[in-house]
Design a protein around this motif. Structure first.
Motif, PDB file in Angstrom:
ATOM      1  N   ARG A  47       0.963  -1.175  -0.049  1.00  0.00           N
ATOM      2  CA  ARG A  47       0.006   0.120  -0.070  1.00  0.00           C
ATOM      3  C   ARG A  47       0.682   1.150  -0.116  1.00  0.00           C
ATOM      4  O   ARG A  47       0.601   2.271  -0.753  1.00  0.00           O
ATOM      5  N   GLY A  48       2.047   1.200   0.775  1.00  0.00           N
ATOM      6  CA  GLY A  48       2.887   2.578   0.873  1.00  0.00           C
ATOM      7  C   GLY A  48       3.436   2.648  -0.410  1.00  0.00           C
ATOM      8  O   GLY A  48       3.672   3.860  -0.946  1.00  0.00           O
ATOM      9  N   VAL A  49       4.191   1.523  -1.087  1.00  0.00           N
ATOM     10  CA  VAL A  49       4.666   1.694  -2.425  1.00  0.00           C
ATOM     11  C   VAL A  49       3.627   2.436  -3.370  1.00  0.00           C
ATOM     12  O   VAL A  49       3.802   3.507  -4.323  1.00  0.00           O
ATOM     13  N   LEU A  50       2.243   1.764  -3.459  1.00  0.00           N
ATOM     14  CA  LEU A  50       1.259   2.315  -4.321  1.00  0.00           C
ATOM     15  C   LEU A  50       0.997   3.743  -4.363  1.00  0.00           C
ATOM     16  O   LEU A  50       0.985   4.649  -5.241  1.00  0.00           O
ATOM     17  N   GLN A  51       0.877   4.225  -2.974  1.00  0.00           N
ATOM     18  CA  GLN A  51       0.365   5.592  -2.529  1.00  0.00           C
ATOM     19  C   GLN A  51       1.635   6.463  -2.889  1.00  0.00           C
ATOM     20  O   GLN A  51       1.446   7.715  -3.499  1.00  0.00           O
ATOM     21  N   SER A  52       2.938   6.045  -2.902  1.00  0.00           N
ATOM     22  CA  SER A  52       4.328   6.794  -3.187  1.00  0.00           C
ATOM     23  C   SER A  52       4.085   7.041  -4.764  1.00  0.00           C
ATOM     24  O   SER A  52       4.385   8.079  -5.234  1.00  0.00           O
ATOM     25  N   GLU A  53       3.929   6.021  -5.368  1.00  0.00           N
ATOM     26  CA  GLU A  53       3.784   5.896  -6.958  1.00  0.00           C
ATOM     27  C   GLU A  53       2.685   6.914  -7.227  1.00  0.00           C
ATOM     28  O   GLU A  53       3.058   7.627  -8.520  1.00  0.00           O
ATOM     29  N   ARG A  54       1.594   6.952  -6.756  1.00  0.00           N
ATOM     30  CA  ARG A  54       0.640   7.851  -7.046  1.00  0.00           C
ATOM     31  C   ARG A  54       0.876   9.366  -6.948  1.00  0.00           C
ATOM     32  O   ARG A  54       0.271  10.095  -7.808  1.00  0.00           O
ATOM     33  N   ALA A  55       1.398   9.593  -5.720  1.00  0.00           N
ATOM     34  CA  ALA A  55       2.052  11.033  -5.603  1.00  0.00           C
ATOM     35  C   ALA A  55       2.968  11.421  -6.364  1.00  0.00           C
ATOM     36  O   ALA A  55       3.108  12.881  -6.193  1.00  0.00           O
ATOM     37  N   LYS A  56       3.778  10.791  -6.974  1.00  0.00           N
ATOM     38  CA  LYS A  56       4.677  11.273  -7.936  1.00  0.00           C
ATOM     39  C   LYS A  56       4.270  12.053  -9.258  1.00  0.00           C
ATOM     40  O   LYS A  56       3.102  11.446  -9.808  1.00  0.00           O
ATOM     41  N   PRO A  57       4.588  13.109  -9.566  1.00  0.00           N
ATOM     42  CA  PRO A  57       4.115  13.751 -10.751  1.00  0.00           C
ATOM     43  C   PRO A  57       4.267  12.719 -11.924  1.00  0.00           C
ATOM     44  O   PRO A  57       5.376  11.883 -12.039  1.00  0.00           O
TER      45      PRO A  57
END
Length: 58
Positions: free
Chosen positions: A37-47
């Motif tokens: 979940r943390g990885v997915l959320q950080s990927e979504r937050a990237k421009p």
């Protein structure tokens, strides 16, 4: 580059799935879920870098 990212994500997803089912303890499975979940959320937050064309290589 986008195709490489998709392929890498597919391989990582399959590997994560394999590890998840190899783990017997529920607490460790929960840690794997939280990590994913943390990885997915950080990927979504990237421009989105692919929206702008790349300049010429120097």
């Amino acid at each position: 580059m986008e195709d490489e990212d998709i392929a890498l994500n597919s391989v990582l997803g399959l590997e994560l799935n394999r590890v998840f089912f190899a783990v017997r303890e529920t607490a460790n499975k929960q840690k794997i879920i939280e990590f994913a979940r943390g990885v997915l959320q950080s990927e979504r937050a990237k421009p989105v870098e692919s929206a702008s064309p790349e300049g010429p290589a120097s």
